[in-house]
Design a protein around this motif. Structure first.
Motif, mmCIF file in Angstrom:
data_model
loop_
_atom_site.group_PDB
_atom_site.id
_atom_site.type_symbol
_atom_site.label_atom_id
_atom_site.label_comp_id
_atom_site.label_asym_id
_atom_site.label_seq_id
_atom_site.Cartn_x
_atom_site.Cartn_y
_atom_site.Cartn_z
ATOM 1 N N UNK A 31 0.821 -1.211 0.000
ATOM 2 C CA UNK A 31 0.000 0.000 0.000
ATOM 3 C C UNK A 31 0.856 1.263 0.000
ATOM 4 N N UNK A 32 0.285 2.329 -0.563
ATOM 5 C CA UNK A 32 0.917 3.628 -0.458
ATOM 6 C C UNK A 32 0.787 4.129 0.967
ATOM 7 N N UNK A 82 -0.759 17.743 -4.742
ATOM 8 C CA UNK A 82 -1.285 18.476 -5.898
ATOM 9 C C UNK A 82 -1.493 17.566 -7.101
ATOM 10 N N UNK A 83 -0.614 16.588 -7.279
ATOM 11 C CA UNK A 83 -0.757 15.651 -8.401
ATOM 12 C C UNK A 83 -1.946 14.722 -8.188
ATOM 13 N N UNK A 84 -2.145 14.306 -6.950
ATOM 14 C CA UNK A 84 -3.265 13.406 -6.659
ATOM 15 C C UNK A 84 -4.590 14.130 -6.864
ATOM 16 N N UNK A 85 -4.694 15.341 -6.348
ATOM 17 C CA UNK A 85 -5.952 16.067 -6.489
ATOM 18 C C UNK A 85 -6.171 16.547 -7.920
ATOM 19 N N UNK A 86 -5.100 16.669 -8.714
ATOM 20 C CA UNK A 86 -5.257 17.049 -10.123
ATOM 21 C C UNK A 86 -5.962 15.956 -10.916
ATOM 22 N N UNK A 123 -7.884 8.276 -3.425
ATOM 23 C CA UNK A 123 -7.675 8.888 -4.743
ATOM 24 C C UNK A 123 -6.371 8.391 -5.361
ATOM 25 N N UNK A 124 -5.334 8.197 -4.539
ATOM 26 C CA UNK A 124 -4.073 7.643 -5.032
ATOM 27 C C UNK A 124 -4.306 6.223 -5.561
#
Length: 89
Positions: A9-10, A35-39, A54-55
Motif C-alpha cells: 500500500x501507499x 497536488x498531483x493526486x488532487x489534479x 484517490x491515489x
C-alpha cells in the motif's frame, strides 16, 4: 526499462503519498505530491483516507509517470501536479 508494481500500500506523508516500485530486484521509493493526486480528481482530499483512496484509484497512472521519471534520471521520482494530465470534463 519500466519499473514494476509492488503489491504494497501507499503511505500518506506530509507531502502526499509515497509508494515503492521495483527495478531489477531493487526497491525504488517514489512520491506523488498532494497536488498531483488532487489534479486527477474533481475535488480536493478532505483527509488522509480520502487522499489514499484517490491515489489508489489512479495508481497505475502514477506508477507509469514514476517509471518515466526514473528513465529520465530521477532515482527517487517525485510526481508533481503539472505532470499529471487533466481529467476529462
Amino acid at each position: 526499462m519500466p519499473r514494476t508494481h509492488i503489491d504494497e500500500p501507499g503511505e500518506v506523508d506530509a507531502f502526499g503519498v509515497r509508494f515503492t516500485m521495483e527495478q531489477r530486484g531493487e526497491r525504488v521509493r517514489c512520491h506523488v505530491l498532494r497536488s498531483a493526486i488532487t489534479a486527477t480528481a474533481k475535488h480536493a482530499a478532505v483527509n488522509a483516507e480520502d487522499l489514499l483512496a484517490m491515489f489508489d484509484l489512479n495508481r497505475p497512472l502514477f506508477e507509469r509517470l514514476a517509471s518515466n521519471l526514473f528513465d529520465a534520471g530521477h532515482r527517487n521520482p517525485w510526481i508533481e501536479g503539472f505532470l499529471v494530465p487533466a481529467p476529462p470534463v
